[in-house]
Structures are given as C-alpha cells and as structure tokens.
Design a protein around this motif. Sequence first.
Motif, short mmCIF file in Angstrom:
data_model
loop_
_atom_site.label_atom_id
_atom_site.label_comp_id
_atom_site.label_asym_id
_atom_site.label_seq_id
_atom_site.Cartn_x
_atom_site.Cartn_y
_atom_site.Cartn_z
N THR A 341 3.33 22.31 31.72
CA THR A 341 2.69 23.28 31.22
C THR A 341 2.96 24.75 31.52
O THR A 341 2.78 25.56 30.74
N MET A 455 -4.48 19.62 25.69
CA MET A 455 -4.46 21.48 26.13
C MET A 455 -4.27 22.23 25.21
O MET A 455 -4.37 22.09 23.89
N LYS A 462 -3.30 28.51 30.86
CA LYS A 462 -3.32 26.66 31.53
C LYS A 462 -4.43 26.01 31.71
O LYS A 462 -5.12 25.34 33.13
N TYR A 464 -5.65 21.91 30.63
CA TYR A 464 -5.06 20.94 30.43
C TYR A 464 -5.78 19.95 30.58
O TYR A 464 -6.58 19.85 31.51
#
Length: 610
Positions: A341, A455, A462, A464
């Motif tokens: 990511t 995600m 971020k 996920y």
Amino acid sequence: MPSLDVTSTAISRTHSPDLIPGYRLESLVGAGGMGEVHKATQLSLGRTVAVKLLSQQLAQEESFVARFQKEAAALATLRHPNIVSIVDKGSTVSTYYLVMEFVDGPSLRERMRVPQEDSQDTLRVMLQICRAIEYAHGRGVIHRDLKPENILFDEQAGDIPKVTDFGLASFLEDTSTRFALTGTHMAMGTLSYMAPEQRVDAKNADGRADIFALGLILYEMLVGELPAGSFEPPSRRKPKLDPRLDGIIANCLKQQPADRYATVSDLIRDLEPLAPHYYTTMRPAKLSRMQRVGRAVRKGVRVFMQGVAALLVLSAMGMWGIRYWHITHKRVPMTPGDAITGDLGLPDALESAGRLTIVENEPRKVTLGEGNDKPSLLVSGRPLKIEDKKFIFPAVGGQSRVGLVRVDVPGMRGDTARLSARVNAQSNEPTFPETLAHVVLDAPPPDAQVALMLMTTDPSQKRYVALVYSGAGFPIRLEWSLGEKQGTMLGPDSPNGPVELELSVDEEGALIASLGTKGDKRPILEPLQLGTNWQERRFGGAPISAIGCIEGTCQAESFSYQVKPAPPKPPGAVQASAPARVETPRPVAPTPAKRPPPKPAPAPKGKRSK
C-alpha cells in the motif's frame, strides 16, 4: 487369570547374585509384565548376558509358565543378526529363567525421543527390522508384539537393531496345544501397535499383523507420532520425505489384512530402493586417523582455492556490495501490507474479461477471468500480464519489486462480503551478485509473497486487510491497518501452491480468513472483529478488492468478490443474543413512544450558539 500389569506381577524384592547356577546377577535392567531382566555374567565364559526371570507370582500359573517356555522355544529356532539370540534356559526352586545375549544399547523408543533429520538412517533401521521379521516368518514364527520398546540397538556390532521379546509369538504351522496360549476372540499384544484383526481374534492373526505394526513403527519414526484415523501421508507432514513412502505405509496400514502386503518380502522389495545401498546393512564406519587427515588436507586445499577465487573478485565486490545494499534498502519493508500500500506511482488502467452483477438491494459480485463485462483494473508498481485467465506479476529486475492490481468497481456496498482467489508465489533464482552477497554478507534476498486484500479507495489513507501467502513452509499471515485497529496474526505453515485463500465478513462484522476449496475449506486464524457497519467505520466507505505481489513471480486466478446487504428484520423483532464480541451490536431503532424531542433550530450563520 492374573493381570499382566507390571506393578502387580514384577518381582519386587532384591535377588541374590548367585540365584541362577552358573551366572552372577549384576544389576536390574528392566521389568515387564512377565517378570524382570537382569544384566548378568556367565561364569564359565566370563561374558555378559541378560537373564530374564519369570515373576514368582506368575511362576505358579501353568499358562504363564507355558508362555515363558514358548518364548524360549521361539527364540531357540531363530539365528539372525537382527534378532536377540537365546543362550540358555532353566528353572530354580522359586522361578524360571531365560538367558539371552546382552544388547548394551538404547531401545528404538529412546532413539525416537531425539528427532532425527536423516530419513536415510531411518530406512536403514527399518530394513533391518523387516529382514528380522521376514526371517522369523520363514521359520513359522510371528512376533505379535512389535513396538519400539522391543527393538534394541547393538552399538558394539555397528549400531544394528535387534528384535527381542517373542513372548507373544505363535507358530504358524504348529497346530498342537503345546504353545496354544492365545485363545479365540482374545487379544494379545500392545494395543497401540496392534492390527485391527488382532484386537478381535489374536489366535487367527497371521504375519500380516506384524506388517501392520511395521507400518505404524515406520510412520512414527518418520513423523514423530503414531497415525490416527484418516492420517496425513508422511510426505505432507515432512515435505522432505520421498512421496513413495506414502504408498508403502498406506499398504501396511490397510484395515483388511487381504489389502496389505502379502509378505514382509513384498514390503522390503518396495522399501529397499529408497535408501542407498550402504544403509541396508549398518551405519557407515567411523573414519580412521589417516582418513581424517586426508579429509582435512582436501578441505584445506578447497579453502585455499576458494580464497584465490575470492581475491579475483575483490575488485568487483565493492560495486556489487553497493548495488546489493541499494537494492535491499529499496526492497520490501518488514510488513508486506505496508509495502503493497506504499507509493507505487501512478497506476495504469487495464480491462479484463469478467462478470459484474450490480443490482440495487441485491448481492453485488465481480469475477475475473471469464465473461464479457470487462471490469476495470488499476495496476501500480510492477507490470501485470493476463494469460489463460491468470493474472501474473512476472519476475523483474531493478528497483520495482512490488506490484498491486486493484479491481476498480465502485458501489460494492453490503453488510457481508466474500473475497477469494487461487494464488501462488515463487521466488526468483538469485543473480550472481545476490548469491555472492548471500554467502559473504549473509544477506539472502527476500522471499516472494502474494496477498489477497481489501483496501480503502482513498489513496491518502492506509486502510487495508491483507491475507499473505509466502510459499510452502512459511506461515500464512493476516495483516490489518484500519485506523486505530492494527495488527498481525500468524497462521499455520502453508502447503505447496497454488492455494485457495478467502476473506469473508459475516453479518456481525467478523472477518474470517480461510484456506482450501469448498470441500476442504477451513478457517486458519482467529476471527478479526470489525463490527457492524464495518465498511464505513473501518474503510471510510465501500472498500475495493486487490491482489498484491512482493518479489519473485506471483499469480492469481478464479478471483471473486461479492457483497450483499443483510436481510431486513421483521417489525418488532428482538435481536438474538450472541457470544461476546469486541464490537457492540447494531443499535435497535427506538419505538415511536420513546422518540426524543426535536432538536432546536441551528443558530444563525456566523453566530456561535450558547
């Protein structure tokens, strides 16, 4: 009939050293159901022997005396290097005794307590045990009580195994009543190593009962435990084992005697080709002093030549070392989810064959590989290839070691979800600089990893959940970063790929990671509690599905992502109680009678309400 329990039948008092004429008892070696075994000295020859004394309590029972005599008769007919031989037998006023060769070494049970990595040595031992039983069967004797405790190692004779304790043996061709101690429908032997037919009718059990016990012993030697029920083949428990051993053991452990090997000779025929020839007799002898000196000289020459080769590449090592240092610092961070990511640059848009099902208030589903709907894919980092319905991140060089493909289908909202795919990851063959760095700097390149992911659509956050497969032998891991909710769970070691992975979220917001196909799918980790309304609370909206790749070659197929709303509750329904969870349940809408009063009108714009 008195019990065979050791505590009730073993001789308990100390014996006089000269109890047996012609022998001097030295020390007690062990006690069993029929009595005691003593280390002794044969006075006429001055050699060490083993003296087996029948318990005085059992010496009063004619059936047990006959059984004791039977063991002597069985051993007296057998002359084989892998069978403990009989020296003498007799009786005194108080007991009966049997004199055998003394084996000054551990039992197979003691050896098995220390894990053995060398399967070839295990096969060496098993072949010699099988030859001993093959010889006994050829003489008309079956053992009936084969187990690791009844196999001793003669270290002075080259560490060869020897079978002992033929006390339960029966003669295949003797129909007289002289040794007929095992009655019909009566089980004799040790239960854990007993064939099914032997537990029901020991008298009619033939040599195939010994073959069943040999299969159990071989499995336990290879795996470290006895098989139970529908056991896993040994090569699955220990991937380094030869898969041909699976069929050999399976043939030994058939429930019906007719389905097993007909003879021990047939078992030896299949087992012997799996071991080097020098393992079929005894362990290789220790090297002599001159042989050790010669080996040391050869090793010194080899080290010297390696040093010369190292000098030739010293001029290049600086450049290669800097390059490797640069590569390793640009490669994968410790957490695969963070690497996937991270900033992988602007994505490229691709289209894939697939199917879309997006209908309001109905389950929404996207599949890749087949269909005419052409779902959109966003590929970042490494390039992606689509071949034969498979999505492949091929091996690459340079700096881009991470790849991500996101399935760009908006509006995948729902209360439950299921994301699945068949994935595989294979590490690259290391380049020469990588191999050199591995040897010199002890810096091996990272292993390939592939991840099945949910995600957020917001690239600035971020958020996920990633289910990561790193190849056979490495644990499957679940990682998540959902705002304040972050962590990692390690699951069982992975099988050989490709593997079926699945992430599912139920109506209460419990995320479950599973491995395997529909017929053999099983959860592999503890549920991750996301709570109700998990899409908004944890991802800031409907998440998208994705596949990530780190290092090596990654591939995925049979990709499917489905969400659906929970069914509406009937009016007046009361929510059923559920096990305690981290997240609170979905609140029940208040009834009209308890509706709160309306909120006051907002303050005029530009003024702060008091």
